[in-house]
Design an enzyme around this catalytic site. Sequence first.
Site, mmCIF file in Angstrom:
data_model
loop_
_atom_site.group_PDB
_atom_site.id
_atom_site.type_symbol
_atom_site.label_atom_id
_atom_site.label_comp_id
_atom_site.label_asym_id
_atom_site.label_seq_id
_atom_site.Cartn_x
_atom_site.Cartn_y
_atom_site.Cartn_z
ATOM 1 C CG PHE A 146 -1.837 1.282 1.122
ATOM 2 C CD1 PHE A 146 -2.997 1.275 0.367
ATOM 3 C CD2 PHE A 146 -1.465 2.474 1.733
ATOM 4 C CE1 PHE A 146 -3.781 2.420 0.225
ATOM 5 C CE2 PHE A 146 -2.244 3.626 1.598
ATOM 6 C CZ PHE A 146 -3.408 3.599 0.851
ATOM 7 C CG ASP A 233 5.613 4.149 1.799
ATOM 8 O OD1 ASP A 233 5.559 4.914 2.792
ATOM 9 O OD2 ASP A 233 4.638 3.964 1.044
ATOM 10 C CE LYS A 262 -1.117 7.307 6.568
ATOM 11 N NZ LYS A 262 -0.866 6.093 5.824
HETATM 12 C C1 LIG Z 1 -1.007 6.168 4.301
HETATM 13 C C2 LIG Z 1 0.101 5.654 3.483
HETATM 14 C C3 LIG Z 1 0.457 6.264 2.268
HETATM 15 C C4 LIG Z 1 -0.345 7.371 1.644
HETATM 16 O O1 LIG Z 1 -0.429 8.504 2.427
HETATM 17 P P1 LIG Z 1 -1.573 9.595 2.125
HETATM 18 O O2 LIG Z 1 -1.210 10.752 3.021
HETATM 19 O O3 LIG Z 1 -2.879 8.955 2.514
HETATM 20 O O4 LIG Z 1 -1.518 9.909 0.686
HETATM 21 C C5 LIG Z 1 1.576 5.784 1.597
HETATM 22 N N1 LIG Z 1 2.285 4.758 2.077
HETATM 23 C C6 LIG Z 1 1.965 4.133 3.228
HETATM 24 C C7 LIG Z 1 2.815 3.011 3.723
HETATM 25 C C8 LIG Z 1 0.859 4.551 3.978
HETATM 26 O O5 LIG Z 1 0.527 3.909 5.095
#
Ligand SMILES: *Cc1c(COP(=O)(O)O)cnc(C)c1O
Length: 413
Positions: A146, A233, A262
């Site tokens: 994700f 990520d 985040k």
């Molecule tokens: C939440 C998330 C994203 C995307 O972040 P947004 O601010 O919702 O665009 C990307 N990678 C990971 C691992 C995430 O948990």
Amino acid sequence: MAVLEKLNSQQAIDLEDKYGAHNYHPLPVVLSRGEGVYVWDIEGKKYYDFLSAYSAVNQGHCHPKIVGAMINQAQKLTLTSRAFYNDKLGEYEKFATEYFGFDKLLPMNTGAEAVETALKICRKWAYEKKGIIENEAQIVVCENNFHGRTTTIISFSNDPVARKNFGPYTKGFIKIEYDNLVALEDVFVNNKNVAGFLVEPIQGEAGVYVPSEGYLTKAKELCEKYNILFLADEVQTGIARTGELLAVNYENVKPDILILGKALSGGVYPVSGVFADDHIMEVIKPGNHGSTFGGNPIAATVAIAALEVIREEKLAENAFEMGKLFRSELNTYIENSKIVNLVRGKGLLNAIVINDDEESETAWDICVALKENGLLAKPTHGNIIRFAPPLVMNKEQLIDCVNIITRTLKEFE
Ligand SMILES: *Cc1c(COP(=O)(O)O)cnc(C)c1O
């Protein structure tokens, strides 16, 4: 309904239902206030937050230092765009790059934007530094990843709900099994055009899948061997969530490109960023990439405060300790449970797997019952429930939460 009349929860839900696009399926609770590990609904009922806005609110709801920094800056200067310099961005870039140990930061707003940015940097590096023929670069990703919701990112997702009828998809991605080093080396050996490997150190959305010990270290070694960039990520796993500042720190891996979002703002403002050293980041030149809001003075000020809170309140250490306690308490329960198969995770990023098939409603029903009992959590995929409270939780609160969770689970045994 008069406009100034205070809504009740059902009215608020009805409004979203009628006027909002149905792109989420929220738990039926309407929150109107938050503080630390707690949130309150419109009617004043108090809950423990065990989602933390997908780990954006690691520092706790409405942290006074972070909110204070935001209010203060909002009264001075909010946005200049990058057409001009502002007096906060440079200070933030110095602070954040020293904090995470990189030469440069490229500031964006959301996680998905930061992932897109990382992919663009990686491709440009491939053509200008590695010497891959233009338009031939491939980026290796993992199954069940994700990374966000843009057209390119969903192009390499394998979640049918996220993908179906959004094509045509972006080319240039190769998907392999997560936590499989043989598959990783195979794809490196068999394809001369691999530019990068994009990976979550723990797959959060997929259901908190923790890879085998040594996976990240060996994957990084393979990347070095084949001159391929390692893109981590850490939008969900970073900023102390897993009991270390970054989840890659458990294996002493320094990514070539680090992606954060985040909790970089403590959940008060959209702030994301991509970190890399000069030999990579220097491929980005004026005009190549940008964002109107990226690097704005509020974001810069908020992010410094949010990162200071992590350090000052020792939130990585606390997440490590509280996480250990949480899993050990739940493991004691699971020994005699028919409804829960296991608990897994690191720090305060954990999940339980419910003993039912993926299509069943059991995990959802448990989350509704948890809500009734004063704790908010949500299923990730089917039968998996993620538990990720704010990292400011203390031991007494954690034990209280374990009691709520086990008492609720007993209703389903
Ligand atoms: C939440 C998330 C994203 C995307 O972040 P947004 O601010 O919702 O665009 C990307 N990678 C990971 C691992 C995430 O948990």
